[in-house]
Design an enzyme around this catalytic site. Structure first.
Site, mmCIF file in Angstrom:
data_model
loop_
_atom_site.group_PDB
_atom_site.id
_atom_site.type_symbol
_atom_site.label_atom_id
_atom_site.label_comp_id
_atom_site.label_asym_id
_atom_site.label_seq_id
_atom_site.Cartn_x
_atom_site.Cartn_y
_atom_site.Cartn_z
ATOM 1 N N ARG A 160 0.827 -1.219 0.000
ATOM 2 C CA ARG A 160 0.000 0.000 0.000
ATOM 3 C C ARG A 160 0.862 1.270 0.000
ATOM 4 O O ARG A 160 0.514 2.271 0.631
ATOM 5 C CB ARG A 160 -0.948 0.042 1.204
ATOM 6 C CG ARG A 160 -1.999 -1.048 1.240
ATOM 7 C CD ARG A 160 -2.994 -0.906 0.084
ATOM 8 N NE ARG A 160 -4.124 -1.809 0.246
ATOM 9 C CZ ARG A 160 -4.157 -3.060 -0.218
ATOM 10 N NH1 ARG A 160 -3.121 -3.560 -0.885
ATOM 11 N NH2 ARG A 160 -5.225 -3.796 -0.061
ATOM 12 N N SER A 234 -10.743 -0.125 2.871
ATOM 13 C CA SER A 234 -10.016 -0.180 4.148
ATOM 14 C C SER A 234 -9.553 1.228 4.502
ATOM 15 O O SER A 234 -8.814 1.845 3.733
ATOM 16 C CB SER A 234 -8.770 -1.064 4.033
ATOM 17 O OG SER A 234 -9.123 -2.364 3.617
ATOM 18 N N GLU A 330 -4.804 4.235 5.474
ATOM 19 C CA GLU A 330 -4.487 3.907 4.076
ATOM 20 C C GLU A 330 -5.035 5.022 3.184
ATOM 21 O O GLU A 330 -4.389 5.447 2.233
ATOM 22 C CB GLU A 330 -5.145 2.578 3.683
ATOM 23 C CG GLU A 330 -4.974 2.295 2.207
ATOM 24 C CD GLU A 330 -5.819 1.163 1.697
ATOM 25 O OE1 GLU A 330 -5.704 0.046 2.229
ATOM 26 O OE2 GLU A 330 -6.572 1.388 0.725
HETATM 27 P P1 FAD Z 1 -8.364 8.686 -5.671
HETATM 28 O O1 FAD Z 1 -9.092 8.267 -4.452
HETATM 29 O O2 FAD Z 1 -8.988 9.723 -6.519
HETATM 30 O O3 FAD Z 1 -6.903 9.164 -5.271
HETATM 31 C C1 FAD Z 1 -6.108 8.416 -4.366
HETATM 32 C C2 FAD Z 1 -4.754 9.114 -4.232
HETATM 33 O O4 FAD Z 1 -4.076 9.065 -5.469
HETATM 34 C C3 FAD Z 1 -4.864 10.595 -3.891
HETATM 35 O O5 FAD Z 1 -3.744 10.921 -3.105
HETATM 36 C C4 FAD Z 1 -4.770 11.284 -5.240
HETATM 37 O O6 FAD Z 1 -4.255 12.598 -5.143
HETATM 38 C C5 FAD Z 1 -3.801 10.380 -5.969
HETATM 39 N N1 FAD Z 1 -3.998 10.311 -7.413
HETATM 40 C C6 FAD Z 1 -5.106 9.860 -8.059
HETATM 41 N N2 FAD Z 1 -4.886 9.844 -9.390
HETATM 42 C C7 FAD Z 1 -3.640 10.315 -9.581
HETATM 43 C C8 FAD Z 1 -2.839 10.541 -10.732
HETATM 44 N N3 FAD Z 1 -3.264 10.300 -11.975
HETATM 45 N N4 FAD Z 1 -1.592 11.027 -10.551
HETATM 46 C C9 FAD Z 1 -1.119 11.295 -9.325
HETATM 47 N N5 FAD Z 1 -1.828 11.098 -8.196
HETATM 48 C C10 FAD Z 1 -3.067 10.609 -8.334
HETATM 49 N N6 FAD Z 1 -7.464 -0.531 -2.764
HETATM 50 C C11 FAD Z 1 -6.658 -1.611 -2.868
HETATM 51 O O7 FAD Z 1 -5.442 -1.488 -3.031
HETATM 52 N N7 FAD Z 1 -7.157 -2.880 -2.791
HETATM 53 C C12 FAD Z 1 -8.483 -3.103 -2.609
HETATM 54 O O8 FAD Z 1 -8.897 -4.261 -2.552
HETATM 55 C C13 FAD Z 1 -9.356 -1.985 -2.506
HETATM 56 N N8 FAD Z 1 -10.683 -2.170 -2.314
HETATM 57 C C14 FAD Z 1 -11.493 -1.091 -2.197
HETATM 58 C C15 FAD Z 1 -12.867 -1.306 -2.008
HETATM 59 C C16 FAD Z 1 -13.737 -0.236 -1.901
HETATM 60 C C17 FAD Z 1 -15.210 -0.498 -1.698
HETATM 61 C C18 FAD Z 1 -13.245 1.088 -1.992
HETATM 62 C C19 FAD Z 1 -14.182 2.248 -1.914
HETATM 63 C C20 FAD Z 1 -11.872 1.314 -2.165
HETATM 64 C C21 FAD Z 1 -10.991 0.225 -2.266
HETATM 65 N N9 FAD Z 1 -9.603 0.396 -2.443
HETATM 66 C C22 FAD Z 1 -8.785 -0.687 -2.587
HETATM 67 C C23 FAD Z 1 -9.020 1.752 -2.462
HETATM 68 C C24 FAD Z 1 -9.075 2.440 -3.845
HETATM 69 O O9 FAD Z 1 -10.063 1.864 -4.662
HETATM 70 C C25 FAD Z 1 -7.716 2.372 -4.553
HETATM 71 O O10 FAD Z 1 -6.733 2.971 -3.775
HETATM 72 C C26 FAD Z 1 -7.783 3.058 -5.929
HETATM 73 O O11 FAD Z 1 -6.573 2.844 -6.618
HETATM 74 C C27 FAD Z 1 -8.034 4.564 -5.816
HETATM 75 O O12 FAD Z 1 -8.300 5.054 -7.109
HETATM 76 P P2 FAD Z 1 -8.989 6.447 -7.343
HETATM 77 O O13 FAD Z 1 -8.919 6.763 -8.787
HETATM 78 O O14 FAD Z 1 -10.341 6.443 -6.728
HETATM 79 O O15 FAD Z 1 -8.006 7.408 -6.537
HETATM 80 N N1 EPU Z 2 -11.677 -9.634 10.111
HETATM 81 C C1 EPU Z 2 -12.243 -9.350 11.332
HETATM 82 N N2 EPU Z 2 -13.351 -8.554 11.361
HETATM 83 C C2 EPU Z 2 -13.909 -8.037 10.232
HETATM 84 C C3 EPU Z 2 -13.311 -8.320 8.979
HETATM 85 C C4 EPU Z 2 -12.181 -9.134 8.950
HETATM 86 O O1 EPU Z 2 -11.776 -9.799 12.384
HETATM 87 O O2 EPU Z 2 -14.896 -7.314 10.349
HETATM 88 C C5 EPU Z 2 -10.457 -10.470 10.090
HETATM 89 C C6 EPU Z 2 -10.769 -11.885 9.625
HETATM 90 O O3 EPU Z 2 -10.174 -12.761 10.538
HETATM 91 C C7 EPU Z 2 -10.045 -12.022 8.302
HETATM 92 C C8 EPU Z 2 -8.968 -10.953 8.377
HETATM 93 O O4 EPU Z 2 -9.517 -9.928 9.214
HETATM 94 O O5 EPU Z 2 -9.483 -13.271 8.147
HETATM 95 C C9 EPU Z 2 -8.634 -10.368 7.026
HETATM 96 O O6 EPU Z 2 -9.828 -9.841 6.430
HETATM 97 P P1 EPU Z 2 -9.971 -9.678 4.858
HETATM 98 O O7 EPU Z 2 -9.706 -10.961 4.172
HETATM 99 O O8 EPU Z 2 -11.272 -8.996 4.593
HETATM 100 O O9 EPU Z 2 -8.780 -8.739 4.464
HETATM 101 P P2 EPU Z 2 -8.272 -7.380 5.075
HETATM 102 O O10 EPU Z 2 -6.884 -7.622 5.583
HETATM 103 O O11 EPU Z 2 -9.234 -6.795 6.032
HETATM 104 C C10 EPU Z 2 -7.135 -6.617 2.870
HETATM 105 C C11 EPU Z 2 -7.035 -5.328 2.114
HETATM 106 C C12 EPU Z 2 -8.237 -5.141 1.205
HETATM 107 C C13 EPU Z 2 -8.288 -6.304 0.218
HETATM 108 C C14 EPU Z 2 -8.400 -7.608 1.004
HETATM 109 C C15 EPU Z 2 -8.311 -8.808 0.090
HETATM 110 C C16 EPU Z 2 -5.705 -3.839 3.459
HETATM 111 C C17 EPU Z 2 -5.669 -2.651 4.362
HETATM 112 N N3 EPU Z 2 -6.900 -4.212 3.023
HETATM 113 O O12 EPU Z 2 -8.251 -6.480 3.760
HETATM 114 O O13 EPU Z 2 -8.052 -3.938 0.474
HETATM 115 O O14 EPU Z 2 -9.372 -6.172 -0.652
HETATM 116 O O15 EPU Z 2 -7.309 -7.700 1.963
HETATM 117 O O16 EPU Z 2 -7.000 -8.931 -0.369
HETATM 118 O O17 EPU Z 2 -4.645 -4.386 3.134
HETATM 119 C C18 EPU Z 2 -8.418 -1.601 0.511
HETATM 120 O O18 EPU Z 2 -7.190 -1.492 0.459
HETATM 121 O O19 EPU Z 2 -9.191 -0.619 0.520
HETATM 122 C C19 EPU Z 2 -8.995 -2.941 0.575
HETATM 123 C C20 EPU Z 2 -10.304 -3.176 0.654
#
Ligand code: FAD
Ligand code: EPU
Length: 339
Positions: A160, A234, A330
């Site tokens: 991240r 997250s 994050e």
């Molecule tokens: P923004 O939110 O618009 O921007 C994020 C940051 O990047 C800001 O600092 C912004 O200034 C900068 N930025 C954006 N575009 C540019 C650019 N072109 N050049 C320079 N800087 C830029 N993330 C994960 O890694 N794994 C996940 O599984 C995951 N699951 C998610 C689930 C949900 C429901 C949500 C809401 C978010 C999740 N995220 C996850 C976080 C997010 O989707 C990612 O970080 C995604 O890459 C953000 O993209 P964005 O275009 O919305 O960026």
């Molecule tokens: N858990 C709890 N309570 C909850 C949810 C989860 O105790 O309410 C525990 C469970 O034991 C589970 C563990 O947390 O086994 C891990 O949960 P999960 O598999 O949902 O993954 P996470 O570590 O919470 C990370 C990323 C997600 C990504 C998933 C799948 C981070 C900060 N988050 O979540 O990314 O989608 O793994 O790879 O690394 C994001 O970055 O926005 C994001 C959603």
């Protein structure tokens, strides 16, 4: 290049909090960038707004990335080099690559946001990170007023994190990325829950489409849909601690989920720590902690960014007090604060 003054930003981030920007500029082509100036103290680049919390108004300019498109640029036999522009929707790139018979992105299905933000925090999910398929990043350097390129090794990727999010925050506008995708599919099924999900559908040897569909099902089940309930995924990162610290925490909290991060550090589950402190499903006005996933802060409707940030601080402080583990956000918080 469209511009607007004093615009409402509620629909510009997935948290859906009210905030205003003094100025908004849509960047449609790299040539637009040469005509703009960026002031890191007040300005902000926004993609899909899915990893951002607006804790107040933006006094400067919000630059929106609207440079779209994706294509295969070089056939290398076993692999294909793909160019994706920063304003393209990330998930549309994943689906397009699968239709083209290319694999590598399936575990990263349905991550919200745009391509240009993907290198910012080296997006990752279900055992795969962007850095594993990325070849290079093209970006506009606001400081030098010119286009630059970074190899994957130069991006400073970590869990991240990247140079764009940390030491060079606010310096670059990411315009394009180049990905090396495979013609031959090798499944990445290290994540237990992903294997279980495929098992539930009796799929023993999945193809890339099936892995993508399983990831989509998992995500839809586990995470609140930001179009229905404001959130940024997250809110905190999973903390990484030394092996010795993890050992002493496990002695106190027997069920604490932990995973080796590298040779010397261990990744702990932030969701588990937050849930143990009693926050899951907690609500203060319209700011809350998701009842589905404790790592996701939510906006039940009209929470302000400041209210969500205040709740985040209380969550962080209680986890620190109870466990000694400090959670780092994050999501990016603007205007920038100490957090
Ligand atoms: P923004 O939110 O618009 O921007 C994020 C940051 O990047 C800001 O600092 C912004 O200034 C900068 N930025 C954006 N575009 C540019 C650019 N072109 N050049 C320079 N800087 C830029 N993330 C994960 O890694 N794994 C996940 O599984 C995951 N699951 C998610 C689930 C949900 C429901 C949500 C809401 C978010 C999740 N995220 C996850 C976080 C997010 O989707 C990612 O970080 C995604 O890459 C953000 O993209 P964005 O275009 O919305 O960026
Ligand atoms: N858990 C709890 N309570 C909850 C949810 C989860 O105790 O309410 C525990 C469970 O034991 C589970 C563990 O947390 O086994 C891990 O949960 P999960 O598999 O949902 O993954 P996470 O570590 O919470 C990370 C990323 C997600 C990504 C998933 C799948 C981070 C900060 N988050 O979540 O990314 O989608 O793994 O790879 O690394 C994001 O970055 O926005 C994001 C959603």
């Amino acid at each position: 290049m469209k511009t607007g003054e004093n615009l409402a930003l509620k629909s510009f981030t997935t948290f859906g909090v009210a905030a205003r920007a003094a100025r908004v500029v849509e960047i449609d082509s790299p040539a637009d960038l040469a005509r703009c100036r960026f002031e890191p103290a007040t300005d902000l680049v926004l993609g899909g707004g899915s990893n951002v919390l607006l804790a107040g108004d933006i006094d400067g300019t919000v630059f929106l990335n609207r440079i779209r498109g994706m294509r295969a640029v070089e056939d290398r036999g076993e692999s294909v080099l793909v160019e994706a522009r920063g304003g393209q929707l990330w998930h549309s790139l994943v689906l397009w690559s699968l239709r083209e018979g290319l694999s590598g992105l399936e575990n990263l299905s349905l991550i919200p946001g745009l391509v240009g933000a993907a290198p910012m925090q080296n997006i990752g999910a279900y055992g795969v990170e962007l850095s594993e398929v990325l070849e290079r990043v093209e970006a506009w350097d606001w400081q030098q007023g010119r286009m630059v390129e970074f190899s994957t090794a130069e991006c400073g990727f970590a869990y991240r994190d990247s140079r764009f999010k940390s030491r060079d925050a606010g310096r670059f506008f990411i315009t394009r990325i180049f990905l090396r995708l495979a013609r031959h599919f090798t499944p990445r099924l290290d994540y237990d829950e992903l294997r279980e999900e495929l098992g539930r559908s009796n799929i023993a040897a999945p193809d890339a489409h099936q892995v993508s569909r399983a990831v989509i099902m998992l995500r839809r089940r586990k995470l609140p849909d930001p179009t229905l309930l404001g959130n940024a995924g997250s809110f905190f990162k999973n903390p990484q601690v030394s092996a010795a610290e993890a050992e002493s925490l496990r002695a106190r909290f027997r069920d604490l989920p932990s995973f080796p991060a590298n040779a010397s550090t261990v990744k702990l589950s932030a969701a588990w720590l937050i849930e143990q402190c009693g926050w899951k499903g907690h609500r203060e006005g319209d700011a809350g902690v998701s009842d589905r996933h404790a790592l996701v802060l939510v906006n039940h409707g009209n929470a302000s960014g400041a209210e969500i940030l205040a709740l985040a601080h209380r969550v962080r402080d209680s986890v620190l007090e109870r466990t000694g583990v400090r959670l780092e956000p994050e999501a990016r918080i603007y205007p920038e604060t100490r957090t």
